[in-house]
Scaffold this active site. Structure first.
Site, PDB file in Angstrom:
ATOM      1  N   ARG A 143      38.979 -84.213 -16.519  1.00  0.00           N
ATOM      2  CA  ARG A 143      37.624 -83.644 -16.559  1.00  0.00           C
ATOM      3  C   ARG A 143      36.662 -84.392 -15.622  1.00  0.00           C
ATOM      4  O   ARG A 143      35.496 -84.577 -15.917  1.00  0.00           O
ATOM      5  CB  ARG A 143      37.046 -83.648 -17.988  1.00  0.00           C
ATOM      6  CG  ARG A 143      37.803 -82.788 -18.969  1.00  0.00           C
ATOM      7  CD  ARG A 143      37.703 -81.303 -18.594  1.00  0.00           C
ATOM      8  NE  ARG A 143      38.153 -80.472 -19.672  1.00  0.00           N
ATOM      9  CZ  ARG A 143      39.442 -80.195 -19.919  1.00  0.00           C
ATOM     10  NH1 ARG A 143      40.389 -80.659 -19.141  1.00  0.00           N
ATOM     11  NH2 ARG A 143      39.762 -79.430 -20.942  1.00  0.00           N
TER      12      ARG A 143
ATOM     13  N   SER B  68      34.453 -77.550 -25.304  1.00  0.00           N
ATOM     14  CA  SER B  68      34.522 -78.927 -25.816  1.00  0.00           C
ATOM     15  C   SER B  68      33.255 -79.678 -25.430  1.00  0.00           C
ATOM     16  O   SER B  68      32.924 -79.752 -24.246  1.00  0.00           O
ATOM     17  CB  SER B  68      35.712 -79.664 -25.216  1.00  0.00           C
ATOM     18  OG  SER B  68      36.908 -79.014 -25.540  1.00  0.00           O
TER      19      SER B  68
ATOM     20  N   GLU C 252      31.375 -84.287 -22.610  1.00  0.00           N
ATOM     21  CA  GLU C 252      31.947 -83.552 -21.479  1.00  0.00           C
ATOM     22  C   GLU C 252      30.850 -82.730 -20.793  1.00  0.00           C
ATOM     23  O   GLU C 252      30.883 -82.506 -19.590  1.00  0.00           O
ATOM     24  CB  GLU C 252      33.071 -82.634 -21.968  1.00  0.00           C
ATOM     25  CG  GLU C 252      33.899 -82.080 -20.840  1.00  0.00           C
ATOM     26  CD  GLU C 252      34.762 -80.896 -21.234  1.00  0.00           C
ATOM     27  OE1 GLU C 252      34.281 -79.749 -21.103  1.00  0.00           O
ATOM     28  OE2 GLU C 252      35.904 -81.112 -21.670  1.00  0.00           O
TER      29      GLU C 252
HETATM   30  N1  EPU Z   1      42.258 -81.315 -33.841  1.00  0.00           N
HETATM   31  C1  EPU Z   1      41.843 -81.568 -35.125  1.00  0.00           C
HETATM   32  N2  EPU Z   1      40.683 -81.003 -35.565  1.00  0.00           N
HETATM   33  C2  EPU Z   1      39.935 -80.206 -34.777  1.00  0.00           C
HETATM   34  C3  EPU Z   1      40.348 -79.947 -33.470  1.00  0.00           C
HETATM   35  C4  EPU Z   1      41.523 -80.522 -33.025  1.00  0.00           C
HETATM   36  O1  EPU Z   1      42.502 -82.287 -35.879  1.00  0.00           O
HETATM   37  O2  EPU Z   1      38.904 -79.721 -35.267  1.00  0.00           O
HETATM   38  C5  EPU Z   1      43.536 -81.868 -33.381  1.00  0.00           C
HETATM   39  C6  EPU Z   1      44.623 -80.816 -33.346  1.00  0.00           C
HETATM   40  O3  EPU Z   1      45.247 -80.681 -34.563  1.00  0.00           O
HETATM   41  C7  EPU Z   1      45.554 -81.323 -32.305  1.00  0.00           C
HETATM   42  C8  EPU Z   1      44.623 -82.034 -31.334  1.00  0.00           C
HETATM   43  O4  EPU Z   1      43.421 -82.278 -32.037  1.00  0.00           O
HETATM   44  O5  EPU Z   1      46.424 -82.295 -32.837  1.00  0.00           O
HETATM   45  C9  EPU Z   1      44.408 -81.258 -30.062  1.00  0.00           C
HETATM   46  O6  EPU Z   1      43.730 -80.030 -30.359  1.00  0.00           O
HETATM   47  P1  EPU Z   1      43.706 -78.768 -29.368  1.00  0.00           P
HETATM   48  O7  EPU Z   1      45.071 -78.450 -28.926  1.00  0.00           O
HETATM   49  O8  EPU Z   1      42.886 -77.721 -30.018  1.00  0.00           O
HETATM   50  O9  EPU Z   1      42.995 -79.273 -28.069  1.00  0.00           O
HETATM   51  P2  EPU Z   1      41.779 -80.285 -27.814  1.00  0.00           P
HETATM   52  O10 EPU Z   1      42.342 -81.600 -27.374  1.00  0.00           O
HETATM   53  O11 EPU Z   1      40.849 -80.316 -28.976  1.00  0.00           O
HETATM   54  C10 EPU Z   1      41.642 -79.737 -25.268  1.00  0.00           C
HETATM   55  C11 EPU Z   1      40.609 -79.365 -24.242  1.00  0.00           C
HETATM   56  C12 EPU Z   1      40.247 -77.884 -24.362  1.00  0.00           C
HETATM   57  C13 EPU Z   1      41.509 -77.072 -24.148  1.00  0.00           C
HETATM   58  C14 EPU Z   1      42.557 -77.494 -25.195  1.00  0.00           C
HETATM   59  C15 EPU Z   1      43.893 -76.812 -25.004  1.00  0.00           C
HETATM   60  C16 EPU Z   1      39.309 -81.384 -23.849  1.00  0.00           C
HETATM   61  C17 EPU Z   1      38.022 -82.098 -24.078  1.00  0.00           C
HETATM   62  N3  EPU Z   1      39.424 -80.190 -24.433  1.00  0.00           N
HETATM   63  O12 EPU Z   1      41.057 -79.586 -26.556  1.00  0.00           O
HETATM   64  O13 EPU Z   1      39.348 -77.586 -23.315  1.00  0.00           O
HETATM   65  O14 EPU Z   1      41.248 -75.682 -24.265  1.00  0.00           O
HETATM   66  O15 EPU Z   1      42.790 -78.927 -25.093  1.00  0.00           O
HETATM   67  O16 EPU Z   1      44.543 -77.339 -23.898  1.00  0.00           O
HETATM   68  O17 EPU Z   1      40.194 -81.908 -23.169  1.00  0.00           O
HETATM   69  C18 EPU Z   1      37.021 -77.483 -22.782  1.00  0.00           C
HETATM   70  O18 EPU Z   1      37.226 -78.413 -22.001  1.00  0.00           O
HETATM   71  O19 EPU Z   1      35.887 -76.966 -22.911  1.00  0.00           O
HETATM   72  C19 EPU Z   1      38.123 -76.983 -23.588  1.00  0.00           C
HETATM   73  C20 EPU Z   1      37.955 -76.058 -24.515  1.00  0.00           C
END
Ligand code: EPU
Length: 336
Positions: free
Chosen positions: A163, A237, A332
């Site tokens: 990012r 995010s 972010e």
């Molecule tokens: N998780 C939780 N609780 C929550 C949300 C997530 O426990 O409320 C845990 C999930 O269970 C999982 C982990 O966090 O173990 C990862 O969750 P998820 O796959 O939903 O992805 P994320 O890391 O929360 C990132 C990106 C998103 C992108 C997704 C999918 C960042 C800051 N965010 O989110 O990007 O869509 O992966 O690849 O890296 C964005 O940048 O605006 C965005 C939406």
């Protein structure tokens, strides 16, 4: 034409009310250059606006807002294995994804439905479901705000990180990205290893995925977790996933055995959403704002929130994650 006192509410995905002192819409490089060199505007601060999907407006914008509406998608080069596709920075990112899928240009299907415009994609090296912009990036064109000259940046010059890019760091505020060229594959190398995609393809009964079906799986996953900004203001995010020393992760694991962690070089990337959820914020409504019930990492505007209110909530969340886990979250979104 320069517009005065323009409401920015339709132009930021949080749906926040703020006024721009001046606004110029630019549709091509010459119109951008003429705004930049306009003698009557040289003393105005410049604020470059794309899709408004990564900005938290906490006040009126006492500046000349340059709204990037540079359009157009073209196949500019073809080699034995690649298509080089150039897109204007003002194209809606998802429209570029749909165009590429329709033409059979492979590589950005996992980046379906990411809000924002093409110009913002390299700015923060957008990423989702195992793919980042830098994986398909070829080059970009940007206009130097001070001189009005066009510069070309290759991938190295963009200094992409998680990012991150040079445009968020040392060149912050110095360039307007006007076009981005992607190198896309003729033979798809589908990336379905991200757990949620595999599960969704299975649920859809798809055993031989295609560009279309992978895109559809990503769209379904995003729609099930992430609020639609047209319905509920948000900017995806709000925080980055923090990267910590692996020793720190091992220490956290002693207290919370199920804490998610993913290798990031010799460090470990934590899930900010998990940390926020553990601190009790997920789904919590605070005045006109709150952390989303399906994805704690997303802060939302329930209708009448101000940017300051959302900013304050984000500070409280950062404080409580730090207090509980000793982990410093980083925003972010860009705060203005
Ligand atoms: N998780 C939780 N609780 C929550 C949300 C997530 O426990 O409320 C845990 C999930 O269970 C999982 C982990 O966090 O173990 C990862 O969750 P998820 O796959 O939903 O992805 P994320 O890391 O929360 C990132 C990106 C998103 C992108 C997704 C999918 C960042 C800051 N965010 O989110 O990007 O869509 O992966 O690849 O890296 C964005 O940048 O605006 C965005 C939406």
């Amino acid at each position: 034409m320069i517009e005065k006192n323009v409401s920015l509410k339709p132009y930021n995905t949080f749906g926040l009310s703020a006024q721009a002192k001046l606004m110029a819409r630019v549709v091509d490089v010459p119109s951008l250059q003429s705004v930049l060199s306009d003698a009557s505007l040289v003393n105005e601060e410049r604020f470059i606006l794309g899709g408004g999907s990564n900005i938290l407006l906490t006040k009126d914008v006492d500046a000349l807002v340059i709204k990037n509406e540079i359009d157009g998608i073209a196949l500019v080069e073809e080699t034995s294995d690649s298509f080089f596709v150039k897109s204007g920075a003002g194209v809606v990112w998802h429209n570029l994804v749909l165009h590429c899928i329709e033409k059979g240009y492979a590589g950005i299907e996992n980046l379906s439905l990411i809000p924002g415009n093409v110009g913002a994609a390299p700015m923060q090296n957008i990423g989702a479901y195992g793919v980042e912009l830098k994986d398909v990036f070829s080059s970009l064109e940007a206009v130097d705000i001070a001189s009005g000259k066009i510069h070309h940046f290759d991938s190295n010059a963009c200094e992409f990180g998680y990012r991150e890019s040079v445009f968020k760091r040392k060149l912050r505020g110095e360039f307007v990205i006007t076009a981005v060229t992607l190198r896309l594959d003729k033979t798809p190398k589908l990336n379905t290893t991200y757990g949620a995609i595999e599960q969704e393809l299975e649920r859809l009964n798809i055993s031989s995925p295609t560009l279309e079906t992978v895109s559809q799986a990503v769209i379904n996953i995003r729609q099930s977790k992430l609020p639609n900004p047209k319905v509920l203001g948000n900017s995806g995010s709000f925080f980055k996933n923090p990267v910590v020393e692996t020793a720190k992760y091992e220490e956290l694991k002693k207290k919370s055995a199920n804490i998610p962690g993913y290798p990031a070089g010799d460090k470990t990337k934590l899930a900010a959403g998990w940390l926020i959820e553990q601190c009790g914020w997920k789904g919590k409504v605070v005045g006109n704002t709150g952390s989303h019930a399906q994805q704690a990492l997303v802060l939302v505007n329930y209708g009448n929130a101000t940017g300051v209110e959302i900013f304050e909530l984000s500070e409280q969340i950062m404080y409580s994650v730090y207090n509980t886990f000793g982990v410093q979250l980083e925003k972010e979104v860009n705060v203005y």
